[in-house]
Design an enzyme around this catalytic site. Structure first.
Site, PDB file in Angstrom:
ATOM      1  N   LYS A 178     -28.279  11.784  26.050  1.00  0.00           N
ATOM      2  CA  LYS A 178     -29.613  10.004  26.409  1.00  0.00           C
ATOM      3  C   LYS A 178     -29.585  10.186  28.143  1.00  0.00           C
ATOM      4  CE  LYS A 178     -29.433   5.262  26.707  1.00  0.00           C
ATOM      5  NZ  LYS A 178     -29.370   5.142  27.954  1.00  0.00           N
ATOM      6  N   GLU A 252     -19.116  10.849  36.789  1.00  0.00           N
ATOM      7  CA  GLU A 252     -19.694  10.956  38.408  1.00  0.00           C
ATOM      8  C   GLU A 252     -20.448   9.576  38.948  1.00  0.00           C
ATOM      9  OE1 GLU A 252     -21.652  11.095  41.042  1.00  0.00           O
ATOM     10  OE2 GLU A 252     -23.105  12.293  40.013  1.00  0.00           O
ATOM     11  N   CYS A 286     -26.255   9.426  45.110  1.00  0.00           N
ATOM     12  CA  CYS A 286     -24.754   8.914  45.312  1.00  0.00           C
ATOM     13  C   CYS A 286     -23.889   9.420  46.290  1.00  0.00           C
ATOM     14  CB  CYS A 286     -23.905   9.630  43.839  1.00  0.00           C
ATOM     15  SG  CYS A 286     -24.246  11.260  43.586  1.00  0.00           S
ATOM     16  N   GLU A 387     -22.121  -0.306  47.372  1.00  0.00           N
ATOM     17  CA  GLU A 387     -23.547   1.015  47.352  1.00  0.00           C
ATOM     18  C   GLU A 387     -24.152   0.325  47.260  1.00  0.00           C
ATOM     19  OE1 GLU A 387     -23.876   5.574  44.628  1.00  0.00           O
ATOM     20  OE2 GLU A 387     -23.203   3.764  43.204  1.00  0.00           O
TER      21      GLU A 387
END
Length: 495
Positions: A178, A252, A286, A387
């Site tokens: 997906k 992750e 990331c 973040e």
């Protein structure tokens, strides 16, 4: 080659299947802000069909293939992927706004990852285990899990797919993928390469859609593991949903990585590393070195170097090889980054450069953000703790090695970190002290198929790439064989 207006069905069992509910949505080019393709919205029935198809293929076909047969197919897929790097890279740049030189290289890295795991496919060995009796033979073998659900993010669809898919297939699993609703086209186009390589139908399946599709996949019965890359909020939701079916997950997630420059570093290299660590990929990665920790004796010099270079970054059409930084990948992400910039200004961080939307005749309607640097940042500021996932750098001064370590670890994330020093003893000391899954020394954001990648704390758990990544998709099965001819007391403790 995909073209403007092309409409994609779901890819299930080697067939292009229309969505059960008939729902579709446009995907937008972030540079032009125009829709350029149409993607299907899969519902729970579509997801169930994909999982059932993968399970049937696993049970009847794929689990019976030898390691050599799997390796042969993976090598073929790697060749086709490498041959298609420019085409797939162009599609990915059109879909998410990342510069073409990076997307093309990420497709080539996918091919490298496929080859790395293809080499493992016929070398998944078990072991004989000596016991305390001479009339019992015991061995443990490694077996594929079965059907893996793969959920990828919009920032690097092909690279993220490669991290998960190559190990899954080498281990002998089937997959249901997906991709993000913001960047689905390259995963769908990759289906054609899987088919061309000769994989059995049903080994690789793609269901597209928004968060509803992801929720359906995460909560579905019949998966043996889920591997996810994305935000912490989405990771929590997926883990909670998977927990209800006791489906294990690999997560992750995000990072707020400290990139630490000591006064004894090679400042030319460190400046380049700090610069690329945040502004490459428009900061939409990331592992972005979004917190730059600089020792005070060289603090002003580093800030000055970065401030001089940042405004000169070439913004423009991401499909132009001369472009150095592309757009935000989608409008929600653009708005998120701009809100962080506004917040940082109000918190008292010193704006050195940037801080606004980038505009110009050659930028069109693109979602461009000026490369932005804030100095004199405190580590308790939102700018340093959350973040951002954009081209925004927080520069934090420090005095001692101990202070750098304390600041570096003072975050709920633990994905990556960087150290710039010419003192080898310091490099080892700081590496041991930093609580991150990845540490770069005198480099940053370098990747390799052979090394394990993943984080700690709220950056997730599990590993991708390397031998550790393969082990995530295998389960040990122990076999104990009693070859004694003597009958034993069935109620005695067997030793």
């Amino acid at each position: 080659m995909a073209h403007a207006g092309q409409s994609y069905d779901l890819y299930i069992g080697g067939q292009w299947v229309p969505p059960a509910a008939g729902e579709r949505f446009p995907t937008y080019n972030p540079f032009t802000q125009e829709p350029w393709a149409t993607v299907s919205q899969a519902d729970a029935d579509d997801v169930a069909q994909a999982i059932a198809t993968a399970r049937k293929t696993f049970n009847e076909v794929w689990s019976r293939k030898t390691g050599l047969e799997r390796a042969t197919l993976l090598f073929k897929l790697a060749d086709l992927t490498e041959q298609s790097a420019e085409r797939i890279g162009t599609l990915e740049t059109t879909d998410n706004g990342k510069v073409i030189r990076e997307t093309t290289n990420q497709v080539r890295f996918l091919a490298r990852t496929l080859r790395f795991y293809a080499g493992y496919a016929d070398k998944i060995w078990g072991k004989v285990i000596p016991l305390d009796r001479n009339d019992v033979f015991d061995y443990a073998s490694l077996r594929p899990l079965g059907v893996i659900g793969i959920i990828t993010a919009w920032n690097s669809p092909m690279a993220l797919l490669g991290n998960k898919l190559a190990a899954s297939l080498a281990a002998g699993n089937c997959v249901v993928v997906k991709p993000s609703e913001h960047a689905s086209v390259t995963t769908l186009e990759f289906s054609r390469l899987v088919e061309q390589a000769g994989f059995p139908t049903g080994v690789f399946n793609v269901v597209t859609g928004d968060a509803r599709t992801g929720a359906s996949l995460a909560s579905a019965e019949g998966l043996d593991k889920i591997s996810f890359t994305g935000s912490g909020a989405a990771g929590r939701a997926i883990a909670a949903a998977a927990g209800r079916t006791l489906t294990p997950v690999i997560l992750e997630l995000g990072g707020k990585s400290p990139n630490i420059i000591f006064a004894d570093a090679d400042l030319d290299k460190a400046s380049v590393g700090a610069f690329a660590g945040i502004f490459a990929a428009t900061g939409q990665t990331c592992v972005a070195g979004s917190r730059l920790l600089v020792q005070r004796p060289v603090y002003d010099q580093i800030v000055s170097r970065l401030a001089e270079r940042a405004p000169a970054i070439r913004l423009g059409n991401p499909l132009d090889m001369k472009t150095e930084m592309g757009t935000a990948a989608n409008e929600p992400q653009f708005d998120r980054v701009m809100s962080f910039i506004t917040s940082a200004k109000s918190e008292g961080a010193r704006l050195v450069t940037g801080g606004e939307r980038a505009t110009g005749a050659d930028l069109g309607k693109g979602l461009f953000i000026q490369p932005t640097i804030f100095a004199d940042v405190r580590n308790d500021m939102k700018l340093a703790q959350e973040e951002i996932f954009g081209p925004v750098l927080a520069v934090i001064p420090f005095d001692t090695e101990e202070e750098a370590i304390a600041i570096g670890n003072d975050t709920r994330y633990g994905l990556a970190s960087g150290i710039w020093t010419q003192n080898i003893n310091r490099a080892h000391r700081v590496t041991r002290a930093l609580n991150t899954g990845m540490v770069w020394v005198n480099t940053y954001r370098a990747v390799a198929a052979q090394i394990p990648f993943g984080g700690v704390k709220e950056s997730g758990f599990g590993r991708e790439r390397g031998e550790e990544g393969l082990m995530e998709f295998l389960a040990p099965q122990n076999v104990m064989i009693n070859f004694s001819e003597e009958e034993r007391d069935p109620f005695a403790i067997q030793t």
